[in-house]
Design a protein around this motif. Structure first.
Motif, PDB file in Angstrom:
ATOM      1  N   VAL A  27      -3.995   5.837   0.641  1.00 56.67           N
ATOM      2  CA  VAL A  27      -3.380   5.163   1.791  1.00 56.67           C
ATOM      3  C   VAL A  27      -3.722   3.667   1.830  1.00 56.67           C
ATOM      4  O   VAL A  27      -3.009   2.889   2.469  1.00 56.67           O
ATOM      5  N   PHE A  28      -4.775   3.271   1.126  1.00 55.76           N
ATOM      6  CA  PHE A  28      -5.152   1.856   1.132  1.00 55.76           C
ATOM      7  C   PHE A  28      -4.161   0.994   0.359  1.00 55.76           C
ATOM      8  O   PHE A  28      -4.253  -0.246   0.398  1.00 55.76           O
ATOM      9  N   ALA A  29      -3.205   1.619  -0.309  1.00 59.65           N
ATOM     10  CA  ALA A  29      -2.155   0.849  -0.971  1.00 59.65           C
ATOM     11  C   ALA A  29      -1.186   0.248   0.029  1.00 59.65           C
ATOM     12  O   ALA A  29      -0.592  -0.815  -0.218  1.00 59.65           O
ATOM     13  N   PHE A  30      -1.032   0.897   1.168  1.00 57.15           N
ATOM     14  CA  PHE A  30       0.070   0.542   2.054  1.00 57.15           C
ATOM     15  C   PHE A  30      -0.114  -0.753   2.843  1.00 57.15           C
ATOM     16  O   PHE A  30       0.882  -1.412   3.157  1.00 57.15           O
ATOM     17  N   PRO A  31      -1.334  -1.186   3.158  1.00 53.92           N
ATOM     18  CA  PRO A  31      -1.454  -2.536   3.715  1.00 53.92           C
ATOM     19  C   PRO A  31      -0.944  -3.609   2.757  1.00 53.92           C
ATOM     20  O   PRO A  31      -0.337  -4.597   3.186  1.00 53.92           O
ATOM     21  N   PHE A  32      -1.150  -3.415   1.462  1.00 57.35           N
ATOM     22  CA  PHE A  32      -0.639  -4.376   0.474  1.00 57.35           C
ATOM     23  C   PHE A  32       0.885  -4.313   0.410  1.00 57.35           C
ATOM     24  O   PHE A  32       1.555  -5.351   0.306  1.00 57.35           O
TER      25      PHE A  32
END
Length: 243
Positions: A199-204
């Motif tokens: 899920v940490f991909a989605f801020p990028f």
């Protein structure tokens, strides 16, 4: 450099996202290949429980960091589909590098030249691209689109590609909400809850500014098989020379 233009267009370009994903992927594969096989698999390291545990902790850190690479690549695939001027060439390039990458992938992940039960990520991306390209032809027929989406996921599952049907599902979701970035981020993040660090991909992805950035058309395609081969070679050296 015109800093006023940068200030007017904040966010991350496509090339910046791609470089970021490549770095994250390399960290992931360093853990999966070099640490897992070359260090944790070494009898000398395994004989020292405390040392092995320290390296295992480092291994877990690299793998957790690496989970966010795949969603970024899926997002860039959908963007590539939406903006490509030659879908046939795009598809053939993915297919070619899926074939080129298979032996390096097998060596790095399975330690064998042939591994029929696990195919590299290019096959997942290829199936995802074909799936959304086919569905795009039936935008006025949602039931047909649904069947195409299901067929793509089933194909990835039976071919046992990296991320299998879950990877194709993510591509389908990013395509379905292609005109709404917030919905892409929300539903994309929900779809990867099974791999929570992804899920940490989605801020990028949220920060994507719609700009292509510098041209990196061939870099990722060649980087993928070559870095896998390099990491496999390093792992073999570590197995041989750590005593």
């Amino acid at each position: 450099m015109n800093f006023s233009n940068i200030l007017k267009k904040p966010g991350l370009s496509g090339s910046t996202l791609k470089i970021l994903a490549i770095i994250i992927m390399a960290i992931d594969h360093f853990g999966a290949v070099v640490i897992s096989q070359g260090i944790l698999g070494n009898p000398a390291i395994r004989a020292d429980h405390a040392l092995w545990q320290n390296w295992y902790t480092f291994y877990r850190i690299t793998r957790n960091i690496g989970r966010s690479a795949f969603p970024i690549f899926c997002f860039l695939l959908v963007e590539g589909f939406l903006h490509t001027s030659n879908l046939k060439r795009y598809t053939l390039r993915l297919f070619l590098f899926a074939l080129i990458s298979e032996i390096p992938f097998n060596l790095a992940i399975s330690g064998t030249l042939l591994s029929p039960h696990y195919q590299n990520v290019f096959f997942t991306l290829l199936i995802g691209l074909i799936t959304i390209a086919a569905a795009d032809r039936f935008r006025d027929k949602p039931p047909v689109q649904g069947l195409i989406f299901a067929a793509g996921m089933v194909l990835a599952y039976f071919l046992e590609t990296d991320y299998d049907y879950k990877g194709v599902l993510l591509i389908v979701i990013l395509y379905a909400f292609r005109y709404n970035r917030l919905q892409q981020v929300i539903w994309g993040a929900i779809s990867v809850f099974w791999e929570i660090f992804a899920v940490f991909a989605f801020p990028f992805i949220w920060l994507y500014n719609g700009k292509r950035g510098i041209r990196l058309k061939s870099f990722f395609y060649w980087f993928y098989p070559l870095h896998l081969l390099a990491f496999w070679g390093i792992a073999q050296l570590l197995l041989k020379y750590i005593h």
